[in-house]
Design an enzyme around this catalytic site. Structure first.
Site, PDB file in Angstrom:
ATOM      1  N   GLY A  45      -4.811  40.855  79.801  1.00 37.29           N
ATOM      2  CA  GLY A  45      -3.593  40.265  80.364  1.00 37.29           C
ATOM      3  C   GLY A  45      -3.802  39.752  81.780  1.00 37.29           C
ATOM      4  N   CYS A  46      -4.540  40.506  82.569  1.00 40.68           N
ATOM      5  CA  CYS A  46      -4.775  40.113  83.964  1.00 40.68           C
ATOM      6  C   CYS A  46      -5.713  38.913  84.046  1.00 40.68           C
ATOM      7  CB  CYS A  46      -5.343  41.288  84.750  1.00 40.68           C
ATOM      8  SG  CYS A  46      -4.174  42.680  84.840  1.00 40.68           S
ATOM      9  N   THR A  47      -6.674  38.856  83.153  1.00 32.61           N
ATOM     10  CA  THR A  47      -7.565  37.698  83.105  1.00 32.61           C
ATOM     11  C   THR A  47      -6.776  36.456  82.704  1.00 32.61           C
ATOM     12  OG1 THR A  47      -9.482  39.081  82.591  1.00 32.61           O
ATOM     13  CG2 THR A  47      -9.631  36.739  82.018  1.00 32.61           C
ATOM     14  N   ALA A  50      -4.670  35.394  85.771  1.00 29.72           N
ATOM     15  CA  ALA A  50      -5.497  34.780  86.817  1.00 29.72           C
ATOM     16  C   ALA A  50      -5.951  33.385  86.394  1.00 29.72           C
ATOM     17  CB  ALA A  50      -6.706  35.665  87.117  1.00 29.72           C
TER      18      ALA A  50
END
Length: 149
Positions: A45-47, A50
């Site tokens: 999710g964070c990738t 970003a």
């Protein structure tokens, strides 16, 4: 709960990628910017979040709005994450969690950052907030919509 719109953005000093050492009120005074908090580098999710900021970065740059990502990861991990995904914006290392806590972006029991995005105006006041742990793409859409008004 997120910080309320209209409240003063808490000041902080942290290290960032590219050798940056940022003091919020000193270095960004008079400038609007986006500050987004996320749980952890290299997670799916964070990738995705970003990379969505990366893909939309030109729109932020055209509006002269810097973007800063904040998590509790180390500078070393941030630098690898930034290089791997060709991120054109700074990542800030809040290893102690103090910045996340000041922005009400820390999950209390597990001390992991929440997914929350703030737009901070040139007066250092919270001008926009979006939080949703699972819909990272909507954070970027919400901020761009707010900025284009």
């Amino acid at each position: 709960m997120a910080l309320k719109i209209g409240t003063q953005a808490p000041d902080f000093s942290v290290k960032g990628t590219s050798g940056l050492s940022l003091n919020l009120h000193q270095d960004l005074s008079g400038k609007s910017f986006v500050l987004y908090f996320y749980p952890k580098d290299f997670t799916p999710g964070c990738t995705a979040e970003a990379c969505e900021f990366r893909d939309q970065f030109e729109a932020f740059r055209d509006l002269d709005i810097p973007v800063f990502g904040v998590s509790r990861d180390s500078i070393e991990t941030h630098e690898k994450f930034k290089k791997t995904h060709k991120l054109p914006f700074e990542l800030l290392a809040d290893e102690s969690g103090k910045v996340c806590k000041a922005y009400d972006a820390l999950i209390p029991l597990i001390k992991m950052p929440k997914r929350i995005t703030y737009f901070i105006d040139s007066d250092m006041k919270i001008a926009g907030v979006f939080q949703d742990m699972f819909e990272s793409k909507k954070h970027i859409e919400a901020m761009l919509k707010k900025l284009k008004k």
